[in-house]
Design a protein around this motif. Structure first.
Motif, PDB file in Angstrom:
ATOM      1  N   ASN A  38     -66.390  96.302 -84.808  1.00 50.22           N
ATOM      2  CA  ASN A  38     -65.929  94.928 -84.617  1.00 50.22           C
ATOM      3  C   ASN A  38     -66.616  93.972 -85.569  1.00 50.22           C
ATOM      4  O   ASN A  38     -66.008  93.006 -86.017  1.00 50.22           O
ATOM      5  CB  ASN A  38     -66.139  94.481 -83.173  1.00 50.22           C
ATOM      6  N   LYS A  41     -64.930  94.215 -88.868  1.00 49.40           N
ATOM      7  CA  LYS A  41     -63.636  93.523 -88.798  1.00 49.40           C
ATOM      8  C   LYS A  41     -63.825  92.013 -88.838  1.00 49.40           C
ATOM      9  O   LYS A  41     -63.075  91.306 -89.503  1.00 49.40           O
ATOM     10  CB  LYS A  41     -62.896  93.939 -87.521  1.00 49.40           C
ATOM     11  N   PHE A 118     -60.145  87.876 -81.741  1.00 48.63           N
ATOM     12  CA  PHE A 118     -61.328  87.480 -82.507  1.00 48.63           C
ATOM     13  C   PHE A 118     -61.466  85.967 -82.707  1.00 48.63           C
ATOM     14  O   PHE A 118     -62.575  85.483 -82.912  1.00 48.63           O
ATOM     15  CB  PHE A 118     -61.320  88.169 -83.879  1.00 48.63           C
TER      16      PHE A 118
END
Length: 126
Positions: A38, A41, A118
Motif C-alpha cells: 500500500n 501504491k 486512498f
C-alpha cells in the motif's frame, strides 16, 4: 576479575529471568506496520498527482464521464494527443485511470475505487 565475571553472570541471569516481562512490554509498545504494498501504491498515486496537468485531467474525467479519448481530452484541455497519452499512462500506472480499447481508440475513465480507498473526498473537491 571475579567480580567482573559475576556481573556478567548476573546480567545473563537477569536477562533470562526478565525475558517474559520484556516480551510483554515490547508487544504492547510495538507500532503497527501497514502493508508496504500500500505504501508503494501511495507513492505512485502522489507522484502522479504532483503534476497540475494530471489533476486537471482527473477533474475533466470526473466531470465528463462519457467516452474520453486522448483526442477529446486534448481538444478540451488544449494539449497534444501525445502529451495527453503520456499523462494518462502515468495515471494508469498509479491505478487512478482505467483504459479500455474501443476499435482504434482508447477510452479513459477514472478508477473511483482507488480514490475512495486512498484519497476519500478528493474527487468531490474538484
Amino acid at each position: 576479575m571475579r567480580s567482573c565475571g559475576n556481573a556478567v553472570f548476573k546480567a545473563v541471569l537477569f536477562n533470562r529471568f526478565d525475558f517474559k516481562k520484556r516480551e510483554q512490554y515490547n508487544s504492547s509498545m510495538m507500532i503497527k506496520q501497514y502493508s508496504s504494498i500500500n505504501d508503494v501504491k501511495r507513492v505512485k498515486i502522489f507522484k502522479a498527482l504532483s503534476e497540475i496537468k494530471r489533476i486537471e485531467m482527473i477533474r475533466y474525467l470526473y466531470h465528463h464521464r462519457d467516452s474520453n479519448t486522448c483526442g477529446t481530452i486534448g481538444e478540451s484541455m488544449g494539449m497534444d494527443k501525445s502529451n495527453v497519452s503520456y499523462h494518462l499512462k502515468i495515471l494508469y500506472e498509479a491505478d487512478l485511470v482505467s483504459v479500455t480499447r474501443m476499435g482504434q481508440n482508447k477510452c479513459s475513465s477514472l478508477r473511483e475505487d482507488t480514490f475512495t480507498e486512498f484519497l476519500p473526498g478528493f474527487l468531490d473537491s474538484l
